[in-house]
Design a protein around this motif. Structure first.
Motif, short mmCIF file in Angstrom:
data_model
loop_
_atom_site.label_atom_id
_atom_site.label_comp_id
_atom_site.label_asym_id
_atom_site.label_seq_id
_atom_site.Cartn_x
_atom_site.Cartn_y
_atom_site.Cartn_z
N HIS A 7 0.88 -1.21 -0.03
CA HIS A 7 -0.08 0.10 0.06
C HIS A 7 0.94 1.26 -0.04
CE1 HIS A 7 -3.52 -2.40 1.15
NE2 HIS A 7 -2.76 -2.99 1.59
N VAL A 9 0.92 4.74 1.34
CA VAL A 9 0.22 5.35 2.41
C VAL A 9 -0.04 7.08 2.01
CG1 VAL A 9 -0.03 6.05 4.76
CG2 VAL A 9 0.84 3.56 4.04
N GLU A 13 -4.73 8.58 8.63
CA GLU A 13 -5.86 7.91 8.85
C GLU A 13 -5.62 6.52 8.13
OE1 GLU A 13 -5.75 11.11 7.87
OE2 GLU A 13 -6.34 11.89 9.87
N GLN A 14 -5.36 6.53 6.74
CA GLN A 14 -5.11 5.46 6.27
C GLN A 14 -4.04 4.52 6.94
OE1 GLN A 14 -3.27 5.69 2.39
NE2 GLN A 14 -3.74 3.69 1.66
N SER A 17 -5.25 2.88 9.88
CA SER A 17 -6.45 1.80 9.53
C SER A 17 -5.95 0.32 8.97
CB SER A 17 -7.48 2.27 8.58
OG SER A 17 -8.34 1.61 8.14
#
Length: 249
Positions: A7, A9, A13-14, A17
């Motif tokens: 991922h 980033v 917040e991501q 999570s």
């Protein structure tokens, strides 16, 4: 193409999570910056590792854009890599050392949580924040500053000139991209400033965060008061506000 466990980033917040979704899973945090040429090669290494070890969570974090995350893991240079499982720090790898990174990922990608020995585990927070400083014999213990003494010393440092930059490294040799950018912008704006290297004084490093209620560095001080960090500096230049600041210097 990166694998599904990889991922990029884009926000705090991501990041939270993704990290909280599976605390039992090994995670590889890859901190990089566009200005650092070695990061390009290591970013490709990280993508290949994500394909080879699909059981791990791989998070690619552009340190300059996500300064809060980089600061929370005490990232002071890029490329830099952190292996975690939950809130446990497994391994740090700093620099473009592909072989070391590959060996670390291979070791922990195949290790179950139960197999980790106590010696493998450490809190995933800086020692100063975890209260983990090594004990010092009473005969060697240095005289500790009181909070009032530290605040007074920091105020003196903040007033050593009209503009003071609390940064990592020195202007001619910054130790992080944020500091490098800040110095470059101030020089472009023809602003005279002095600096303080927070890496040389942990008390000041932690104390400035509390004194100014500002968790990251660099911190730009103007006329003895916090002006802000790199983002504030950029924004004030874009809006034209910084011209007024310079006029008061």
């Amino acid at each position: 193409m990166a694998s599904s466990n990889y991922h990029d980033v884009s926000s705090v917040e991501q990041f939270k999570s993704l990290m909280e979704a599976d605390l039992e899973r090994t995670a590889l945090l890859s901190f990089w910056a566009s200005f650092a040429e070695p990061c390009k090669q290591m970013n490709e290494v990280v993508k290949e590792l994500s394909k080879k070890y699909e059981s791990i969570l791989v998070l690619s974090i552009e340190a300059e854009n996500l300064e809060d995350i980089a600061e929370s893991f005490e990232v002071e240079a890029v490329p830099s890599f952190v292996l975690l499982r939950g809130h446990t720090l497994l391994k740090r790898v700093t620099g473009a050392d592909a072989n070391n990174l590959k060996a670390a990922v291979e070791q922990y990608a195949r290790t179950t949580p139960q197999a980790l020995s106590k010696t493998d585990q450490a809190p995933a927070v800086p020692p100063t924040e975890a209260g983990g400083a090594a004990a010092v014999p009473a005969t060697e213990e240095k005289k500790m500053e009181t909070e009032e003494e530290l605040n007074a010393r920091m105020r003196t440092l903040m007033n050593q000139s009209k503009v003071v930059v609390f940064m990592k490294g020195v202007p001619d040799a910054p130790r992080c991209g944020f500091s490098r950018q800040t110095v470059g912008i101030l020089r472009e704006q023809e602003v005279e400033f002095t600096s303080f290297d927070i890496l040389t004084d942990e008390a000041v490093r932690q104390g400035m965060k509390k004194l100014n209620d500002w968790p990251t560095f660099p911190q730009i001080i103007v006329n003895g008061e916090l002006f802000g960090g790199l983002d504030i500096l950029k924004e004030s230049i874009e809006t034209g506000e910084f011209e007024g600041v310079k006029a008061d210097l």
